[in-house]
Write a protein that holds these residues in place. Structure first.
Motif, PDB file in Angstrom:
ATOM      1  N   ASP A 221       0.851  -1.187   0.000  1.00 48.53           N
ATOM      2  CA  ASP A 221       0.000   0.000   0.000  1.00 48.53           C
ATOM      3  C   ASP A 221       0.886   1.236   0.000  1.00 48.53           C
ATOM      4  O   ASP A 221       1.891   1.284   0.724  1.00 48.53           O
ATOM      5  CB  ASP A 221      -0.889   0.046   1.247  1.00 48.53           C
ATOM      6  CG  ASP A 221      -1.897  -1.083   1.279  1.00 48.53           C
ATOM      7  OD1 ASP A 221      -2.603  -1.272   0.267  1.00 48.53           O
ATOM      8  OD2 ASP A 221      -1.972  -1.771   2.313  1.00 48.53           O
ATOM      9  N   ARG A 222       0.499   2.228  -0.760  1.00 48.79           N
ATOM     10  CA  ARG A 222       1.230   3.494  -0.745  1.00 48.79           C
ATOM     11  C   ARG A 222       0.848   4.258   0.515  1.00 48.79           C
ATOM     12  O   ARG A 222      -0.339   4.423   0.819  1.00 48.79           O
ATOM     13  CB  ARG A 222       0.899   4.312  -1.993  1.00 48.79           C
ATOM     14  CG  ARG A 222       1.823   5.498  -2.159  1.00 48.79           C
ATOM     15  CD  ARG A 222       1.594   6.175  -3.469  1.00 48.79           C
ATOM     16  NE  ARG A 222       0.734   7.327  -3.220  1.00 48.79           N
ATOM     17  CZ  ARG A 222       0.069   7.961  -4.150  1.00 48.79           C
ATOM     18  NH1 ARG A 222       0.112   7.574  -5.394  1.00 48.79           N
ATOM     19  NH2 ARG A 222      -0.671   8.996  -3.842  1.00 48.79           N
ATOM     20  N   VAL A 223       1.862   4.747   1.252  1.00 46.84           N
ATOM     21  CA  VAL A 223       1.598   5.425   2.525  1.00 46.84           C
ATOM     22  C   VAL A 223       2.096   6.866   2.551  1.00 46.84           C
ATOM     23  O   VAL A 223       1.891   7.563   3.544  1.00 46.84           O
ATOM     24  CB  VAL A 223       2.189   4.635   3.721  1.00 46.84           C
ATOM     25  CG1 VAL A 223       1.497   3.282   3.857  1.00 46.84           C
ATOM     26  CG2 VAL A 223       3.694   4.480   3.608  1.00 46.84           C
TER      27      VAL A 223
ATOM     28  N   ASN B  78       2.719   5.980   9.605  1.00 41.91           N
ATOM     29  CA  ASN B  78       1.651   5.133   9.112  1.00 41.91           C
ATOM     30  C   ASN B  78       1.340   4.006  10.097  1.00 41.91           C
ATOM     31  O   ASN B  78       0.190   3.695  10.358  1.00 41.91           O
ATOM     32  CB  ASN B  78       2.012   4.569   7.737  1.00 41.91           C
ATOM     33  CG  ASN B  78       0.962   3.624   7.219  1.00 41.91           C
ATOM     34  OD1 ASN B  78       1.092   2.412   7.345  1.00 41.91           O
ATOM     35  ND2 ASN B  78      -0.082   4.180   6.639  1.00 41.91           N
TER      36      ASN B  78
ATOM     37  N   LYS C 265      -2.183   3.288  12.214  1.00 38.76           N
ATOM     38  CA  LYS C 265      -2.904   2.010  12.188  1.00 38.76           C
ATOM     39  C   LYS C 265      -3.074   1.450  13.592  1.00 38.76           C
ATOM     40  O   LYS C 265      -4.080   0.824  13.896  1.00 38.76           O
ATOM     41  CB  LYS C 265      -2.192   1.015  11.299  1.00 38.76           C
ATOM     42  CG  LYS C 265      -2.353   1.335   9.848  1.00 38.76           C
ATOM     43  CD  LYS C 265      -1.865   0.235   8.962  1.00 38.76           C
ATOM     44  CE  LYS C 265      -2.185   0.644   7.546  1.00 38.76           C
ATOM     45  NZ  LYS C 265      -2.155  -0.363   6.596  1.00 38.76           N
TER      46      LYS C 265
END
Length: 176
Positions: A94-96, A169, A173
């Motif tokens: 996933d791009r963060v 990131n 989360k």
């Protein structure tokens, strides 16, 4: 064989042309890149030591995989291509975030990149390409932070910048 091309961009990541990879680094031209951070099932980061023969930053430790998309190539496709070329794997990512940075090296080259940061998980085996990878290492974020603090010269110029994006990131989360 023709030199690989990189995508030249402006500070807003708008494409403005293409150039040979080495020439872009000689001239310090801003170009698109990506950095991939893969974690194993224990939450350890898979670090890569760049091959000693690399044109810059050889022997330094960095994120799991990094490179440049080719002109006309979607960045997500380039990410999977390089994971296969460098490590012999496929992994969902996933791009963060992104970071723009410029770093000059002692050999006259300059890394000037608009760098997309990707994160994923991978727990299988690797088939590292010896022309790209000296070795791989699994490390906890806590141990990595101590190593970075004690010996920052062991790491590539872009690694701490990208790692900050990854850590933010991971914290987000953990809160969610």
């Amino acid at each position: 064989m023709q030199e690989p091309q990189v995508i030249l961009v402006d500070q807003y990541d708008q494409e403005i042309g293409a150039m040979g990879k080495l020439q872009a680094h000689v001239e310090g031209k801003l170009h698109r890149a990506f950095s991939i951070f893969l974690f194993n099932e224990n939450g350890d980061l898979i670090l890569q030591q760049r091959a000693l023969s690399k044109y810059h930053s050889g022997g330094l430790w960095t994120n799991t995989c990094c490179s440049h998309p080719a002109p006309g190539e979607f960045i997500e496709d380039a990410v999977q291509r390089r994971l296969q070329e460098e490590l012999g794997i496929n992994a969902p990512v996933d791009r963060v975030g992104e970071v723009l940075y410029k770093a000059k090296f002692g050999n006259g080259l300059t890394e000037h990149e608009y760098d997309y940061v990707f994160v994923g998980q991978y727990s299988g085996s690797f088939a590292p390409n010896a022309e790209e990878v000296e070795q791989l290492k699994f490390i906890s974020i806590n141990d990595l932070e101590k190593w970075l603090e004690d010996q920052p010269e062991d790491f590539t110029a872009w690694f701490p910048l990208c790692l900050d994006i990854v850590k933010r990131n991971l914290e987000t989360k953990a809160i969610a």
